[in-house]
Write a protein that holds these residues in place. Structure first.
Motif, mmCIF file in Angstrom:
data_model
loop_
_atom_site.group_PDB
_atom_site.id
_atom_site.type_symbol
_atom_site.label_atom_id
_atom_site.label_comp_id
_atom_site.label_asym_id
_atom_site.label_seq_id
_atom_site.Cartn_x
_atom_site.Cartn_y
_atom_site.Cartn_z
ATOM 1 N N GLY A 34 -0.259 4.943 9.168
ATOM 2 C CA GLY A 34 0.424 5.189 7.909
ATOM 3 C C GLY A 34 0.272 6.638 7.499
ATOM 4 N N GLY A 35 0.812 6.948 6.322
ATOM 5 C CA GLY A 35 0.629 8.283 5.756
ATOM 6 C C GLY A 35 1.424 9.385 6.424
ATOM 7 N N LEU A 36 2.361 9.021 7.302
ATOM 8 C CA LEU A 36 3.211 10.044 7.939
ATOM 9 C C LEU A 36 4.657 9.829 7.502
ATOM 10 C CD1 LEU A 36 1.587 10.232 11.489
ATOM 11 C CD2 LEU A 36 1.350 11.848 9.591
ATOM 12 N N ASP A 83 -3.800 -0.435 1.966
ATOM 13 C CA ASP A 83 -4.265 0.934 2.203
ATOM 14 C C ASP A 83 -3.781 1.844 1.084
ATOM 15 O OD1 ASP A 83 -1.579 0.575 2.887
ATOM 16 O OD2 ASP A 83 -1.579 2.278 4.241
ATOM 17 N N MET A 133 4.449 3.499 10.713
ATOM 18 C CA MET A 133 5.102 2.946 9.534
ATOM 19 C C MET A 133 6.073 3.921 8.865
ATOM 20 S SD MET A 133 1.881 0.919 7.890
ATOM 21 C CE MET A 133 2.901 -0.387 7.220
ATOM 22 N N GLY A 134 7.294 3.415 8.603
ATOM 23 C CA GLY A 134 8.253 4.195 7.821
ATOM 24 C C GLY A 134 8.908 5.340 8.561
ATOM 25 N N VAL A 193 6.067 11.475 5.182
ATOM 26 C CA VAL A 193 6.035 11.543 3.725
ATOM 27 C C VAL A 193 6.393 12.948 3.240
ATOM 28 C CG1 VAL A 193 4.459 9.603 3.327
ATOM 29 C CG2 VAL A 193 3.495 11.853 3.829
ATOM 30 N N GLY A 242 0.803 -1.219 0.000
ATOM 31 C CA GLY A 242 0.000 0.000 0.000
ATOM 32 C C GLY A 242 0.836 1.269 0.000
HETATM 33 N N1 PRF Z 1 1.119 2.506 4.330
HETATM 34 C C1 PRF Z 1 1.752 1.303 4.182
HETATM 35 N N2 PRF Z 1 3.082 1.198 4.366
HETATM 36 C C2 PRF Z 1 3.796 2.298 4.684
HETATM 37 C C3 PRF Z 1 3.195 3.552 4.852
HETATM 38 C C4 PRF Z 1 1.780 3.675 4.670
HETATM 39 O O1 PRF Z 1 1.166 4.727 4.799
HETATM 40 C C5 PRF Z 1 4.235 4.445 5.172
HETATM 41 C C6 PRF Z 1 4.119 5.889 5.423
HETATM 42 N N3 PRF Z 1 5.211 6.452 6.041
HETATM 43 C C7 PRF Z 1 5.414 3.692 5.189
HETATM 44 N N4 PRF Z 1 5.132 2.412 4.887
HETATM 45 N N5 PRF Z 1 1.051 0.232 3.863
#
Ligand code: PRF
Length: 376
Positions: free
Chosen positions: A220-222, A146, A251-252, A224, A95
């Motif tokens: 997620g979504g951070l 996602d 995540m990430g 970025v 995602g």
């Molecule tokens: N969704 C998924 N993996 C991710 C992210 C996400 O938003 C991010 C965002 N930093 C890193 N890896 N599935």
């Protein structure tokens, strides 16, 4: 999966706990080294398990699906056997990679059509087939499919995308229930909060994700491209809502300072390519700040790369030698930098855990943040 919350910091939301999975316990807070295609780049499994010693590493559905492909992983008996790693593995759903790597992707309600970044071939990911692929890869923790929105993202898009991620989540869950396990150990499913940098959307998404009652939850979504302060503000909104008795995975993320600030906001799990990728580019993270080992100033500095001696490479090699290896583009330079950086990241989260258990996390965190915010 079981999560045992051992202690919460009196002055912050930081927590120490233990996640129990079929490939062993995971002490939290934890940093998961990234092993995108079934290898933590530049590190042997022996060095990874003995010198760096993480309880869990990460793999990527997008990459493993493209190469070696799921039929090979199935024939191998799953990712653990294929890569000779008998501790825990988490796979991300694709995602994120599908948006960041592939060209010509088309996002629709049904799923995402994308072009492989390897050979240009066309593929289609849906919540359903991504669950099946993750069953076949065989990680211990598998992630919802996602959409990770970019930064900046207009409100209307972020809202529509968040609702689609929620509908995809329902599809992931109902399909997983119909998809049997492939191997003789369990898989735990984590849903993902989205909502870009909008507090009301983050709140709504966290409430929805909490309502499905999964064993663990992700954000997620951070990280970025938004300013760190905005990331922390979003983490805070979400951790306020996600259940306390379930692990929370951001995540990430991120830099060593990002890790400590988010631990203070109640995050238990992290992954990021930074220690490995930046290491391969000559950046070394230390408790006293970061070092660009390619810099001329290290040319005749024969002091150890890090006198803290967290992993054996720290005192075995001098800055001048590692600089030389980078200058002549020798593989060993990247290997040393990777072992050092991962060793440092794992040390940092273990220290955080120790200080949470000892009750002095916040003062330690504030001291470390100040200390690490330097370029040496
Ligand atoms: N969704 C998924 N993996 C991710 C992210 C996400 O938003 C991010 C965002 N930093 C890193 N890896 N599935």
């Amino acid at each position: 999966m079981q999560f045992n919350l051992e202690k919460t910091d009196p002055e912050s939301q930081a927590r120490a706990g233990t996640i129990t999975l079929d490939h062993g316990p995971v002490e939290t807070p934890i940093f998961m080294p990234v092993g995108t295609v079934g290898t933590v780049k530049g590190v042997h499994q022996r060095e990874l398990s003995q010198d760096i010693n993480p309880d869990i590493i990460l793999g990527n559905t997008y990459h493993l699906y493209l190469r070696p492909q799921t039929d090979i992983l199935e024939k191998a008996g799953g990712i653990h056997k294929f890569m000779n790693w008998d501790r825990n593995i988490l796979t991300d759903s694709g995602g994120y990679q599908v948006y960041s790597l592939s060209a010509n992707r088309k996002i629709k309600e049904e799923g995402v059509k994308f072009k492989s970044h390897i050979d240009g071939s066309m593929h289609f990911f849906t919540p359903e087939n991504v669950m099946e692929i993750q069953r076949t890869i065989g990680a211990d923790i598998i992630m919802a499919f996602d959409e990770c929105t970019p930064y900046p993202c207009d409100y209307k898009y972020a809202k529509r995308s968040m609702h689609m991620t929620h509908r995809w989540l329902d599809r992931c869950i109902s399909h997983l229930e119909k998809t049997p396990l492939k191997y003789d150990y369990n898989q735990t499913f984590f849903p993902i909060v989205q909502g870009s940098t909008y507090k009301d959307l983050r709140k709504q998404s966290a409430e929805y994700i909490a309502s499905v009652g999964a064993a663990g939850n992700a954000i997620g979504g951070l990280s970025v491209g938004e300013p760190a302060e905005e990331m922390y503000a979003m983490t805070e909104v979400v951790t306020d809502i996600l259940p306390e008795d379930k692990p929370r995975y951001l995540m990430g993320v991120g830099t060593p300072i990002n890790l400590l600030e988010n631990i203070a906001l109640g995050i238990d799990m992290f992954d990021c390519v930074m220690p490995t990728r930046n290491g391969r580019n000559g950046m070394l993270f230390t408790a006293h700040g970061s070092i660009n080992i390619k810099n001329k100033k290290w040319e005749d500095d024969f002091s150890p790369i890090d006198d803290m001696d967290i992993t054996w490479v720290d005192t075995a090699y001098s800055k001048a030698y590692v600089r030389h290896l980078f200058k002549v583009k020798e593989l060993l330079g990247m290997q040393i930098a990777t072992i050092h950086n991962l060793g440092f990241y794992l040390w940092l989260v273990r220290e955080a855990r120790k200080h949470i258990l000892a009750g002095d996390f916040t003062s330690w965190k504030n001291k470390m943040v100040k200390q690490m915010d330097k370029r040496l």
